[in-house]
Design a protein around this motif. Structure first.
Motif, short mmCIF file in Angstrom:
data_model
loop_
_atom_site.label_atom_id
_atom_site.label_comp_id
_atom_site.label_asym_id
_atom_site.label_seq_id
_atom_site.Cartn_x
_atom_site.Cartn_y
_atom_site.Cartn_z
N LEU A 119 26.39 16.12 35.52
CA LEU A 119 25.96 16.88 36.68
C LEU A 119 24.53 17.37 36.48
CD1 LEU A 119 27.27 17.64 39.34
CD2 LEU A 119 28.16 19.72 38.26
N HIS A 120 23.72 17.26 37.54
CA HIS A 120 22.32 17.71 37.52
C HIS A 120 22.05 18.52 38.77
CE1 HIS A 120 21.26 14.30 34.66
NE2 HIS A 120 22.25 13.72 35.31
N PHE A 121 20.91 19.22 38.79
CA PHE A 121 20.35 19.65 40.08
C PHE A 121 18.94 19.11 40.16
CE2 PHE A 121 19.74 23.51 37.41
CZ PHE A 121 18.36 23.67 37.50
N GLY A 222 27.51 18.99 32.04
CA GLY A 222 26.21 19.27 32.61
C GLY A 222 25.13 18.58 31.79
N HIS A 223 23.99 18.31 32.41
CA HIS A 223 22.90 17.66 31.68
C HIS A 223 22.58 18.43 30.38
CE1 HIS A 223 18.74 15.49 32.11
NE2 HIS A 223 19.22 15.42 30.89
N ASN A 224 22.62 19.76 30.48
CA ASN A 224 22.29 20.59 29.31
C ASN A 224 23.32 20.45 28.18
OD1 ASN A 224 22.15 23.91 28.23
ND2 ASN A 224 20.38 22.54 28.17
N THR A 243 16.91 16.89 25.90
CA THR A 243 17.83 17.18 27.00
C THR A 243 17.11 18.02 28.04
OG1 THR A 243 20.07 17.93 27.59
CG2 THR A 243 18.84 19.28 25.99
N HIS A 244 17.81 18.42 29.09
CA HIS A 244 17.22 19.26 30.13
C HIS A 244 18.06 20.53 30.26
CE1 HIS A 244 14.81 15.98 32.53
NE2 HIS A 244 14.36 16.16 31.30
N SER A 245 17.54 21.48 31.04
CA SER A 245 18.23 22.78 31.14
C SER A 245 19.22 22.83 32.29
CB SER A 245 17.19 23.90 31.31
OG SER A 245 16.46 23.68 32.51
N ASP A 246 19.28 21.76 33.12
CA ASP A 246 20.18 21.84 34.28
C ASP A 246 21.66 21.75 33.89
OD1 ASP A 246 19.20 19.22 33.70
OD2 ASP A 246 19.86 18.45 35.63
N TRP A 247 22.44 22.62 34.48
CA TRP A 247 23.89 22.77 34.28
C TRP A 247 24.24 23.03 32.81
CZ3 TRP A 247 27.06 24.04 37.99
CH2 TRP A 247 26.77 23.67 39.30
ZN LIG Z 1 19.25 16.59 34.84
#
Ligand SMILES: [Zn+2]
Length: 281
Positions: A119-121, A222-224, A243-247
């Protein structure tokens, strides 16, 4: 007569034992039936004559009990309404994806065998701007193809599909070889959690994918959370902790609790709870 006397005495323990067996069998049946497994008990009881009157009753009583506790439930998760908005994926982009997958996962195919949903935003405000980004095929982290997602869920709950479900798509470093990507239009996890139409559509889509592809709840992440997925794999060392901070984990626990509640309605196996591991980073 000594002979007769001895014979009568030896009958008593046998009768006691027989009565005990009948009592045990009856008690066991009642206990099992109260747990809603009467049909199992009936099948297991060897029925030495007097068990036969109880046997036909067994399937009748647990059945209405079981159906009242769960209600009239459909076995299949309804397919959500999905609007097709494919991004261009011409042979050149497929070739770029094939090279990417070989470089990062050591696999020579772009056919997706999905085990994970990420899941991302979008960090944007509209479906169209997100679609434009994924369609543009611009390098990300210095590499082609550009980023991509299987689905975008708009703020009004409309679900758009951008690429076929059989195609690997570049949305999460370390997991693109085995993960569907879902992007919610929005600026934060909390914004999506606070938008009922969007959240409801997202959960319905995830549940449908879980059932359709046998994906366990623990692998809805979540992506995070990407670095702690047991499926995380990255051959290119500089990206192993990327990685990224989304979810983040806390917000995904809310999502997974909602999904668990919904999944029970459809008798989806939830699998064991997530056990975070960090194989690469
Ligand atoms: Zn993402």
């Amino acid at each position: 007569v000594p002979g007769r006397h001895r014979h009568r005495r030896s009958l008593i323990p046998a009768l006691v034992a027989f009565a005990a067996i009948v009592a045990l069998a009856g008690g066991g049946f009642v206990a099992a039936r109260s747990l809603g497994h009467g049909h199992v008990a009936a099948r297991e009881s060897p029925s030495p004559g007097q068990a036969s009157p109880a046997t036909p009753k067994a399937p009748a009583s647990p059945t209405p009990h079981a159906s009242t506790s769960t209600g009239p439930t459909p076995a299949t998760v309804p397919q959500p309404r999905i609007v097709q908005r494919p991004i261009p994926f011409p042979p050149e982009r497929r070739a770029e994806m094939r090279a990417y997958v070989k470089r990062h996962y050591g696999i020579d195919t772009i056919h997706l065998d999905p085990h994970v949903i990420v899941l991302h935003f979008t960090a944007g405000t509209s479906f169209q701007s997100a679609w434009n980004t994924f369609a543009a095929n611009q390098p990300d982290l210095g590499e082609l193809p550009g980023t991509c997602t299987h689905f975008i869920v708009d703020t009004d709950g409309t679900i758009y599909q951008l690429v076929p479900l059989s195609l690997m798509c570049r949305h999460t470093v370390g997991l693109n070889y085995t993960a569907f990507g879902i992007e919610d239009v929005g600026q934060s996890d909390q914004e999506v959690l606070g938008n009922p139409p969007q959240l409801h559509a997202t959960l319905g889509l995830i549940l449908w994918l879980m059932q359709g592809f046998g994906i366990q709840l623990r692998n809805v992440i979540g992506h995070n959370e990407s670095l702690t997925s047991p499926y995380h794999k990255e051959l290119y060392a500089p990206w192993r902790c990327q990685t990224h901070s989304d979810w983040n984990h806390a917000d995904m626990e809310i999502v997974r609790a909602d999904l668990a509640r919904m999944a029970r309605r459809y008798h989806l196996p939830l699998g064991p709870p997530a056990t975070p591991v960090n194989p690469n980073c």
